[in-house]
Design a protein around this motif. Structure first.
Motif, PDB file in Angstrom:
ATOM      1  N   THR A   1       0.851  -1.189   0.000  1.00 57.48           N
ATOM      2  CA  THR A   1       0.000   0.000   0.000  1.00 57.48           C
ATOM      3  C   THR A   1       0.885   1.238   0.000  1.00 57.48           C
ATOM      4  N   ALA A   2       0.693   2.111  -0.991  1.00 56.89           N
ATOM      5  CA  ALA A   2       1.497   3.331  -1.096  1.00 56.89           C
ATOM      6  C   ALA A   2       0.601   4.534  -0.847  1.00 56.89           C
ATOM      7  N   PHE A   3       1.183   5.589  -0.261  1.00 56.81           N
ATOM      8  CA  PHE A   3       0.435   6.782   0.128  1.00 56.81           C
ATOM      9  C   PHE A   3       0.895   7.976  -0.705  1.00 56.81           C
ATOM     10  N   PHE A   4      -0.079   8.727  -1.243  1.00 51.47           N
ATOM     11  CA  PHE A   4       0.219   9.890  -2.072  1.00 51.47           C
ATOM     12  C   PHE A   4      -0.652  11.060  -1.629  1.00 51.47           C
ATOM     13  N   ASP A   5      -0.171  12.290  -1.903  1.00 49.37           N
ATOM     14  CA  ASP A   5      -1.044  13.446  -1.691  1.00 49.37           C
ATOM     15  C   ASP A   5      -1.556  13.921  -3.047  1.00 49.37           C
ATOM     16  N   ARG A   6      -2.816  14.337  -3.085  1.00 51.15           N
ATOM     17  CA  ARG A   6      -3.465  14.732  -4.344  1.00 51.15           C
ATOM     18  C   ARG A   6      -2.924  16.064  -4.865  1.00 51.15           C
ATOM     19  N   GLU A   7      -2.432  16.897  -3.976  1.00 49.65           N
ATOM     20  CA  GLU A   7      -2.012  18.234  -4.376  1.00 49.65           C
ATOM     21  C   GLU A   7      -0.722  18.227  -5.191  1.00 49.65           C
ATOM     22  N   THR A   8       0.227  17.346  -4.846  1.00 48.18           N
ATOM     23  CA  THR A   8       1.518  17.345  -5.556  1.00 48.18           C
ATOM     24  C   THR A   8       1.893  15.986  -6.126  1.00 48.18           C
ATOM     25  N   GLY A   9       1.160  14.929  -5.744  1.00 47.33           N
ATOM     26  CA  GLY A   9       1.511  13.594  -6.217  1.00 47.33           C
ATOM     27  C   GLY A   9       2.713  12.995  -5.512  1.00 47.33           C
ATOM     28  N   SER A  10       3.187  13.639  -4.445  1.00 48.21           N
ATOM     29  CA  SER A  10       4.328  13.102  -3.696  1.00 48.21           C
ATOM     30  C   SER A  10       3.926  11.801  -3.005  1.00 48.21           C
ATOM     31  N   ARG A  11       4.880  10.885  -2.941  1.00 46.74           N
ATOM     32  CA  ARG A  11       4.639   9.610  -2.260  1.00 46.74           C
ATOM     33  C   ARG A  11       5.214   9.689  -0.846  1.00 46.74           C
ATOM     34  N   TRP A  12       4.427   9.211   0.135  1.00 48.53           N
ATOM     35  CA  TRP A  12       4.803   9.298   1.550  1.00 48.53           C
ATOM     36  C   TRP A  12       4.891   7.914   2.160  1.00 48.53           C
ATOM     37  N   ASN A  13       5.738   7.782   3.186  1.00 52.83           N
ATOM     38  CA  ASN A  13       5.842   6.496   3.865  1.00 52.83           C
ATOM     39  C   ASN A  13       5.235   6.555   5.261  1.00 52.83           C
ATOM     40  N   LEU A  14       5.282   5.425   5.956  1.00 60.04           N
ATOM     41  CA  LEU A  14       4.664   5.337   7.270  1.00 60.04           C
ATOM     42  C   LEU A  14       5.522   5.924   8.384  1.00 60.04           C
ATOM     43  N   ALA A  15       6.568   6.638   7.998  1.00 64.63           N
ATOM     44  CA  ALA A  15       7.300   7.453   8.961  1.00 64.63           C
ATOM     45  C   ALA A  15       6.912   8.914   8.793  1.00 64.63           C
ATOM     46  N   GLY A  16       5.945   9.190   7.880  1.00 67.64           N
ATOM     47  CA  GLY A  16       5.515  10.559   7.634  1.00 67.64           C
ATOM     48  C   GLY A  16       6.478  11.341   6.767  1.00 67.64           C
ATOM     49  N   LYS A  17       7.309  10.638   6.002  1.00 59.52           N
ATOM     50  CA  LYS A  17       8.321  11.286   5.165  1.00 59.52           C
ATOM     51  C   LYS A  17       8.045  11.018   3.698  1.00 59.52           C
ATOM     52  N   ALA A  18       8.247  12.045   2.859  1.00 57.18           N
ATOM     53  CA  ALA A  18       8.024  11.901   1.424  1.00 57.18           C
ATOM     54  C   ALA A  18       9.215  11.191   0.786  1.00 57.18           C
ATOM     55  N   GLU A  19       8.922  10.110   0.055  1.00 55.00           N
ATOM     56  CA  GLU A  19       9.970   9.328  -0.603  1.00 55.00           C
ATOM     57  C   GLU A  19      10.132   9.698  -2.072  1.00 55.00           C
ATOM     58  N   GLY A  20       9.176  10.433  -2.609  1.00 56.91           N
ATOM     59  CA  GLY A  20       9.243  10.821  -4.010  1.00 56.91           C
ATOM     60  C   GLY A  20       8.310  11.974  -4.306  1.00 56.91           C
ATOM     61  N   GLY A  21       8.534  12.654  -5.444  1.00 58.80           N
ATOM     62  CA  GLY A  21       7.689  13.773  -5.828  1.00 58.80           C
ATOM     63  C   GLY A  21       8.250  15.097  -5.344  1.00 58.80           C
ATOM     64  N   PRO A  22       7.499  16.182  -5.562  1.00 55.37           N
ATOM     65  CA  PRO A  22       7.967  17.530  -5.198  1.00 55.37           C
ATOM     66  C   PRO A  22       8.340  17.690  -3.721  1.00 55.37           C
ATOM     67  N   HIS A  23       7.717  16.907  -2.844  1.00 55.95           N
ATOM     68  CA  HIS A  23       8.013  17.048  -1.405  1.00 55.95           C
ATOM     69  C   HIS A  23       9.077  16.058  -0.928  1.00 55.95           C
ATOM     70  N   LYS A  24       9.751  15.392  -1.832  1.00 58.95           N
ATOM     71  CA  LYS A  24      10.721  14.359  -1.435  1.00 58.95           C
ATOM     72  C   LYS A  24      11.688  14.898  -0.379  1.00 58.95           C
ATOM     73  N   GLY A  25      11.853  14.118   0.685  1.00 57.99           N
ATOM     74  CA  GLY A  25      12.756  14.507   1.764  1.00 57.99           C
ATOM     75  C   GLY A  25      12.079  15.281   2.880  1.00 57.99           C
ATOM     76  N   ARG A  26      10.872  15.804   2.624  1.00 60.06           N
ATOM     77  CA  ARG A  26      10.152  16.559   3.660  1.00 60.06           C
ATOM     78  C   ARG A  26       9.428  15.590   4.600  1.00 60.06           C
ATOM     79  N   SER A  27       9.178  16.058   5.822  1.00 63.31           N
ATOM     80  CA  SER A  27       8.484  15.232   6.807  1.00 63.31           C
ATOM     81  C   SER A  27       7.284  15.975   7.369  1.00 63.31           C
ATOM     82  N   LEU A  28       6.233  15.243   7.668  1.00 63.15           N
ATOM     83  CA  LEU A  28       5.034  15.790   8.284  1.00 63.15           C
ATOM     84  C   LEU A  28       5.144  15.675   9.808  1.00 63.15           C
ATOM     85  N   GLU A  29       4.477  16.567  10.500  1.00 63.01           N
ATOM     86  CA  GLU A  29       4.469  16.511  11.954  1.00 63.01           C
ATOM     87  C   GLU A  29       3.671  15.297  12.410  1.00 63.01           C
ATOM     88  N   ILE A  30       4.285  14.493  13.279  1.00 65.65           N
ATOM     89  CA  ILE A  30       3.609  13.307  13.804  1.00 65.65           C
ATOM     90  C   ILE A  30       2.772  13.707  15.010  1.00 65.65           C
TER      91      ILE A  30
END
Length: 396
Positions: A322-351
């Motif tokens: 199961t992969a997680f994406f945001d509709r606004e940028t298409g960035s792919r996120w993991n279950l650590a809250g970190k973007a693994e691909g797309g425009p937000h790659k390397g960014r992290s969300l507040e847990i």
């Protein structure tokens, strides 16, 4: 301590997984008192059970660590509690943790405790710094059917679910919770390939379950009679042993001493029905709750990044992942809250503050919690008054 017969070992395991016994030594610090809204106003003395003379569980201080490549004692499907501090990662296998219930550890000058209640399937990490030192936690017993901890120095009792002292000199003091990810060893290694992992080479090695025989992850009944008198409250809106992700939204963040929290429980079933992600708003704060339905790895994160609100969706890849994406940028996120691909790659969300729990363990301490997808008012009732899940035996 002599080796226990296997039958007694299993009985203690099934009957006391929610506890944690004291033992000398380690580095640990406890934060200042933080008022907590939504907690039960009072806990009867009878609901705080000291099991230290009955159950042989012992906490562990500063466990030995080895690199992931040397962890041949773990299977990929085993569960660990993973933590990250200042770019360093460590994993604590629940197969070892279930015996200790508490591990006091530290990253350099940052002490913390990793705690685990096997009956309730709840893993929580606490910052244990305190003014002038460290709080060292040990196993104590039960409170509301969930493990209770005790400060080694002051003998103050802290129920694991709240981390707030209820008896002793530090009563009213709340240990600050820190992020921890309850996931499989395979997933944690994927997220953190350079991780260290707790080695079984400790003085308690003989008490750990052998490789290939993981501990049950949450029970569907209370496994021993002594649980009953410790349960002082409950809520029958959900079956007592239904698994949920409990989330606490911090409404005031400028001064931790003024922190207030609104809590919501997300049934794992609801997350699965939603395809693995729920976009929600709690008291005006957007959050996303993500779930890997295969491993039951769950996480709650803020949906706000750079002042913009993201909307998440899932895709099941050909691999079955199961992969997680945001509709606004298409960035792919993991279950650590970190973007693994797309425009937000390397960014992290507040847990957001969150942990897995059986419903009874969450509702007993936070009776005003809401439930995602439900508008029902709290329904007070004792979990012992219902027969959970048809009376089945504990399941994986």
């Amino acid at each position: 301590m002599p080796r226990m017969p296997s039958s007694l070992h299993l009985t203690l395991f099934a009957g006391c997984l929610a506890l944690a016994v004291p033992m000398p030594g380690a580095a640990h610090q406890a934060p200042a008192a933080v008022p907590q809204s939504g907690t039960s106003k009072s806990i009867p003395d009878a609901a705080i059970w000291d099991g230290r003379k009955i159950v042989p569980f012992k906490s562990l201080d500063n466990p030995p660590m080895v690199p992931a490549k040397d962890a041949d004692f773990l299977d990929d499907g085993e569960y660990v509690l993973g933590v990250m501090v200042d770019g360093e990662s460590r994993a604590y296998p629940t197969r070892f943790l279930w015996w200790h219930h508490v591990i006091n550890d530290r990253f350099k000058d940052k002490p913390f405790a990793v705690t685990y209640c096997s009956v309730c399937n709840t893993g929580i990490r606490f910052d244990t710094r305190k003014k002038g030192g460290t709080v060292m936690l040990d196993f104590f017993g039960l409170c509301n059917g969930v493990v209770a901890l005790v400060d080694r120095e002051s003998d103050t009792v802290f129920p694991q679910v709240t981390g707030k002292g209820v008896r002793g000199p530090l009563a009213g003091t709340e240990l600050v919770k820190q992020p921890v990810l309850d996931t499989t060893w395979k997933e944690w290694k994927r997220l953190h390939p350079d991780t260290q992992v707790m080695s079984p080479e400790t003085e308690f090695k003989r008490f750990y379950r052998p490789k290939g025989q993981p501990e049950p992850r949450g029970y569907d009944r209370f496994p021993a009679p002594f649980f009953r008198p410790t349960v002082s409250g409950g809520d029958l809106r959900l079956p007592p042993f239904e698994k949920v992700l409990g989330v606490a939204m911090h409404l005031k963040v400028n001064d931790p001493a003024d922190a207030e929290r609104v809590r919501r429980a997300y049934p794992i079933k609801a997350l699965k029905d939603a395809g693995g992600v729920i976009n929600d708003t709690v008291d005006g704060r957007p959050l996303a709750v993500m779930l890997d339905p295969v491993t039951t790895t769950a996480l709650a994160v803020s949906r706000v990044l750079d002042g913009k609100t993201l909307t998440f969706y899932t895709q099941v890849l050909p691999t079955g992942e199961t992969a997680f994406f945001d509709r606004e940028t298409g960035s792919r996120w993991n279950l650590a809250g970190k973007a693994e691909g797309g425009p937000h790659k390397g960014r992290s969300l507040e847990i957001e503050e969150n942990h897995l729990s059986q419903w009874y363990g969450w509702a007993a301490f936070f009776p005003q919690t809401s439930i995602y997808g439900s508008t029902d008012a709290p329904k007070p009732g004792n979990p012992f008054d219902v027969e959970p899940n048809g009376g089945k035996s504990p399941t994986q």
